[in-house]
Design a protein around this motif. Structure first.
Motif, PDB file in Angstrom:
ATOM      1  N   UNK A  54       0.800  -1.231   0.000  1.00  0.00           N
ATOM      2  CA  UNK A  54       0.000   0.000   0.000  1.00  0.00           C
ATOM      3  C   UNK A  54       0.834   1.282   0.000  1.00  0.00           C
ATOM      4  N   UNK A  55       2.114   1.194   0.347  1.00  0.00           N
ATOM      5  CA  UNK A  55       2.947   2.396   0.429  1.00  0.00           C
ATOM      6  C   UNK A  55       3.815   2.592  -0.824  1.00  0.00           C
ATOM      7  N   UNK A  99      10.734  -6.753   6.896  1.00  0.00           N
ATOM      8  CA  UNK A  99      10.292  -5.949   5.750  1.00  0.00           C
ATOM      9  C   UNK A  99       9.044  -5.152   6.102  1.00  0.00           C
ATOM     10  N   UNK A 100       8.088  -5.801   6.784  1.00  0.00           N
ATOM     11  CA  UNK A 100       6.858  -5.107   7.159  1.00  0.00           C
ATOM     12  C   UNK A 100       7.107  -3.977   8.133  1.00  0.00           C
ATOM     13  N   UNK A 101       7.934  -4.231   9.160  1.00  0.00           N
ATOM     14  CA  UNK A 101       8.247  -3.194  10.140  1.00  0.00           C
ATOM     15  C   UNK A 101       9.012  -2.041   9.479  1.00  0.00           C
ATOM     16  N   UNK A 142       7.145   4.719   5.957  1.00  0.00           N
ATOM     17  CA  UNK A 142       5.963   5.322   5.345  1.00  0.00           C
ATOM     18  C   UNK A 142       4.808   5.591   6.311  1.00  0.00           C
ATOM     19  N   UNK A 143       4.846   4.972   7.493  1.00  0.00           N
ATOM     20  CA  UNK A 143       3.748   5.148   8.451  1.00  0.00           C
ATOM     21  C   UNK A 143       4.359   5.303   9.845  1.00  0.00           C
ATOM     22  N   UNK A 160      -6.509   6.271   5.813  1.00  0.00           N
ATOM     23  CA  UNK A 160      -7.228   5.390   4.898  1.00  0.00           C
ATOM     24  C   UNK A 160      -6.798   3.935   5.062  1.00  0.00           C
ATOM     25  N   UNK A 161      -5.595   3.717   5.570  1.00  0.00           N
ATOM     26  CA  UNK A 161      -5.130   2.351   5.761  1.00  0.00           C
ATOM     27  C   UNK A 161      -5.730   1.783   7.054  1.00  0.00           C
TER      28      UNK A 161
END
Length: 469
Positions: A299-300, A331-333, A339-340, A391-392
């Motif tokens: 999503x980013x 990778x997720x972290x 980006x978040x 939105x996420x």
């Protein structure tokens, strides 16, 4: 280890399917009608690969695109290099002059010098002299007349940098002479101007004005690369708020850079992540790993620059931690940290509730103490709009990364807020062989936080007692 955020230099390096686009655009530039000059605008947002497209265009023009009996001269002008110098416009024409200037032999340089003579008789005598010498007027396929045009561009540059009061008249005469020389030959001159959207607003206006008013010359094609929104806003100040309309008058052929498909970007990102973990490319992500990739990373990713930014950070940390972490967990972290950052900070603050102190592969999804704690935290986040209605779906992201959080967010084991006929204060009911039940009257006050911590303490104690009996 790192992926440099550098533009591509060759079509063979492109992974986004832009080869046909480059081929078509190169052909259009070469065959375009430049009898009265031509301005092509290549438009793309920041990070869309404008400089890469420019490099690939130049490569194609140099390798393949040649018209019969008409040579093509390619000039590259880096506008940003001259930002704040006060000499940008004169530098533009000076670089065109330098790009057109061939390496001539002594007798050819002499001819260029004498060719400026106004007397037709003198020119005829000089030409006869060279004919008697039986020497060629070509050097490496470049006509001596192009050297004269090169000198005219240099003259134009010098006039523009001059501070004389008669500058306008001199500029007009020099430009008229240059136009005459350009019409008397057949070569095509293509000037690539990149990084316009890195200039100051007044520099943007100045350069655009120069291209249209001064540099609008026969047999000369300008190819400009810019972010349309940025340039239009920069031109607003000098065009009374009509920057977009002013830009349309200057650019005769606007061309948009095609967006890279999200599928191409994601495939490239997947390959790089798997390569970092030394896993085969056909070892596709499945199950929870696929969920992390799709929910926490994709999503980013909106452009190549996002991919590069993510990979540089991820490869640094994975190269340091290696086998001590799971590939996709890191990778997720990493994606969240870049980006978040708000959600990443929230994870740091609540890490004790999200992860087990023991090995992750032994996590008990019936860990009711931590689940209850997470439920309270999550409801507080929603109540206070902590992530500003992003939105996420932050809960989905957390649930994918931390398995125990999924249960906390999807089952209601805690009665949180006050309601009619509900008993006051807070309680924790322990039930053997089941999770504890916690009753609260949470009102976002400091006392409520204290009560929450107190009752959760009872819940954790109850859970641990049952787990170790």
């Amino acid at each position: 280890m790192f992926t440099a955020d550098k533009p591509l230099r060759h079509v063979s390096e492109d992974e986004y399917g832009r080869e046909r686009y480059v081929e078509n655009l190169a052909y259009a530039i070469v065959t375009g009608d430049d009898s009265n000059g031509l301005v092509v605008g290549v438009e793309g947002e920041w990070g869309s690969g404008k400089t890469s497209v420019k490099n690939m265009l130049i490569e194609r023009l140099q390798q393949q695109m040649c018209l019969p009996n008409r040579r093509t001269h390619i000039i590259k002008f880096d506008a940003w290099m001259y930002s704040r110098s006060g000499e940008m416009i004169s530098a533009l024409f000076s670089e065109i002059s330098e790009g057109l200037s061939p390496k001539l032999k002594w007798y050819q340089e002499l001819w260029v010098r004498f060719s400026q003579c106004k007397s037709k008789t003198a020119i005829s005598v000089i030409q006869l002299f060279f004919n008697l010498l039986d020497v060629a007027f070509l050097s490496g396929g470049v006509s001596v007349s192009m050297e004269a045009i090169s000198q005219s561009f240099q003259n134009l540059s010098e006039v523009l940098s001059s501070s004389k009061t008669s500058k306008v008249d001199s500029l007009r005469r020099t430009r008229d002479a240059l136009k005459y020389d350009l019409r008397s030959q057949t070569d095509k001159i293509i000037v690539f101007i990149d990084d316009l959207d890195r200039l100051l607003d007044d520099e943007v206006a100045l350069l655009m004005q120069a291209v249209k008013a001064v540099g609008d010359l026969p047999c000369v094609t300008y190819v400009l690369f810019y972010d349309k929104t940025f340039i239009a806003e920069a031109l607003n100040k000098s065009s009374h708020g009509h920057g977009a309309e002013f830009l349309e008058k200057i650019i005769q052929v606007p061309v948009a850079i095609p967006d890279s498909s999200l599928g191409d970007l994601r495939n490239m990102l997947r390959k790089e992540i798997l390569r970092a973990g030394q896993r085969k490319q056909n070892n596709w992500l499945t199950g929870r790993e696929l969920d992390i990739f799709e929910q926490c990373i994709c999503p980013f990713i909106h452009g190549k620059r996002d991919v590069v930014r993510f990979l540089n950070d991820f490869l640094l940390y994975y190269g340091t931690l290696g086998d001590d972490v799971e590939l996709l967990d890191l990778a997720g972290i990493t994606a969240l940290r870049i980006f978040y950052p708000e959600l990443y900070q929230w994870i740091k603050e609540n890490r004790d509730s999200l992860v087990d102190s023991k090995l992750l592969d032994s996590v008990d999804l019936h860990d009711s103490g931590r689940i209850n704690n997470l439920k309270q935290i999550a409801e507080f986040v929603d109540e206070t709009n902590h992530f500003n209605n992003d939105v996420l779906n932050w809960k989905k992201i957390i649930g994918v990364l931390f398995p125990i959080a999924y249960k906390a967010f999807n089952e209601r084991w805690v009665d949180v807020y006050s309601n009619e006929n509900k008993v006051g204060r807070g309680y924790c009911l322990s039930v053997y062989a089941n999770h504890p039940y916690i009753l609260l009257n949470y009102d976002n006050s400091l006392d409520s936080v204290s009560t929450l911590v107190h009752e959760l303490g009872h819940g954790v104690y109850s859970y641990l007692s049952q787990k170790n009996q």
